[in-house]
Design a protein around this motif. Structure first.
Motif, short mmCIF file in Angstrom:
data_model
loop_
_atom_site.label_atom_id
_atom_site.label_comp_id
_atom_site.label_asym_id
_atom_site.label_seq_id
_atom_site.Cartn_x
_atom_site.Cartn_y
_atom_site.Cartn_z
N SER A 192 0.92 -1.32 0.11
CA SER A 192 0.00 0.07 0.05
C SER A 192 0.72 1.42 0.10
O SER A 192 0.32 2.25 -0.74
CB SER A 192 -0.97 -0.14 1.16
N GLU A 246 1.24 4.13 -3.25
CA GLU A 246 0.94 5.38 -3.38
C GLU A 246 2.05 6.42 -4.10
O GLU A 246 1.69 7.51 -4.64
CB GLU A 246 0.55 6.12 -2.03
N THR A 275 -7.05 3.95 -0.89
CA THR A 275 -5.67 3.86 -1.51
C THR A 275 -5.76 3.04 -2.67
O THR A 275 -6.54 2.22 -2.85
CB THR A 275 -4.70 3.07 -0.67
N ILE A 282 -3.84 6.31 6.35
CA ILE A 282 -4.33 5.22 5.67
C ILE A 282 -4.55 4.19 6.83
O ILE A 282 -5.67 3.59 6.82
CB ILE A 282 -2.93 4.74 5.03
#
Ligand code: SER
Length: 339
Positions: free
Chosen positions: A82, A86, A153, A297
């Motif tokens: 994740s 990004e 995300t 997040i």
């Protein structure tokens, strides 16, 4: 070349692959073939019949594997995690979505050529959830699979979409074709919580603050934790995660009411983990240095998950709670590793 029923594991050198290869090697009669961007560590390479070094985006390589091996089980673990995703969202989409499509097509073709269904295991994630704010997160408690499916995300969106893609290949593949069901993919998916392994440290994830804190303390290194001490998401010890994969993939298909299952074991705050780390390693040097965006997040992920369906359908029963994960698995194994 082998016409013996075989297992293909992508992303085999990653955290889950490490634990899974060893367990499959000891319990399965099928040879293991792996595909990873990097060569495997020696310890696991010895358990593998054939190691392909390459990309899941290389369709020619997949065709070659298809021609040379009779694969009837795929564990598709390769992904960009994740935090990493990004920084390169388009690349993440390519690897996480197009890569998964390539492997689903691979499995379908394998099934067409040998005539049997191909078991396809796919690891999804709590990142598939997106809770809008702290109040909602507190009120939501243990979140069910079909709630709050609004990930923030790229990675979470990729995982959620690939869950649907897998369900399509399993249940609806080419649904307008004449004649009987054409789909050959038996898709089974677990939405994992954060995973903690004593053998490896993750890279590029957002739940990494827990494994990083433990491994740093065991090595006598300082650690700056990027979430607040009250940040809370579910976690699980790696041996239980691997056991869950083996249980779901061994389950009788008729008992499975869903393609995608939540699993969880314990849901500590970062501060609760810190206390256990300090108990095990009293000189641990841990500070909090908030990275608001990364912490955001974690805040968008559920504080815990409802894994009733996994417990009822295929008997999920994690052995480690937070305390025993530390006392019986993480601390002794990690101590030995760094001594
Ligand atoms: N542990 C993963 C990550 O943090 C979530 O699946 O990216």
């Amino acid at each position: 070349m082998s016409r013996q029923p075989s297992i293909l594991i992508t992303g085999a050198g990653g955290e889950i692959g490490h634990g899974l290869i060893d367990r499959l090697f000891h319990m399965s009669d099928r040879p293991i073939i792996t595909l990873d961007l990097n060569p495997l560590e020696k310890a696991i390479a010895g358990q593998v019949r054939k190691e392909f070094v390459g990309s899941i985006l290389d369709t020619q390589l997949l065709e070659r594997i298809n021609a040379e091996y009779e694969v009837d089980q795929v564990f598709h673990l390769a992904a960009l995690l994740s935090t990493r995703s990004e920084f390169s969202p388009a690349l993440a989409h390519k690897v996480n979505v197009e890569g998964t499509l390539n492997l689903l097509e691979f499995a379908q073709k394998e099934g067409e050529s040998h005539g049997r269904d191909v078991l396809f295991f796919y690891p999804s994630s709590i990142a598939a959830y997106g809770l809008p704010d702290d109040v909602t997160k507190k009120q939501a408690g243990r979140v069910k699979e079909d709630e709050f499916n609004q990930p923030t995300t790229m990675y979470g969106a990729n995982k959620l979409y690939c869950e649907h893609l897998g369900r399509y290949y399993d249940r609806h593949f080419r649904q307008l074709s004449a004649g009987p069901k054409l789909g050959k993919v038996d898709f089974r998916c677990i939405r994992f919580p954060g995973l903690i392994s004593a053998a490896t440290v993750p890279s590029g994830g957002t739940s990494d603050y827990v494994p990083e804190m433990i491994h740093a303390a065991a090595q006598g290194q300082p650690y700056a934790c990027f979430v607040r001490s009250d940040a809370r998401i579910p976690f699980m010890a790696m041996p239980d995660a691997v056991t869950a994969i083996l249980m779901l993939t061994a389950a009788n298909k008729a008992k499975l009411t869903r393609c995608v299952y939540n699993i969880g074991a314990f849901a500590p705050s970062a501060g609760e983990v810190e206390s256990l780390v300090r108990k095990a390693f009293p000189v641990a040097n841990i500070v909090y240095k908030l990275d608001e965006k990364r912490a955001g997040i974690v805040d968008s992920w559920p504080a815990d998950v409802d894994d009733t369906a996994a417990r009822v359908d295929w008997g999920l029963n994690p052995q480690f709670d937070l305390r025993t994960a530390f006392d019986e698995y993480l601390v002794p194994t990690i101590r030995k590793r760094y001594s």
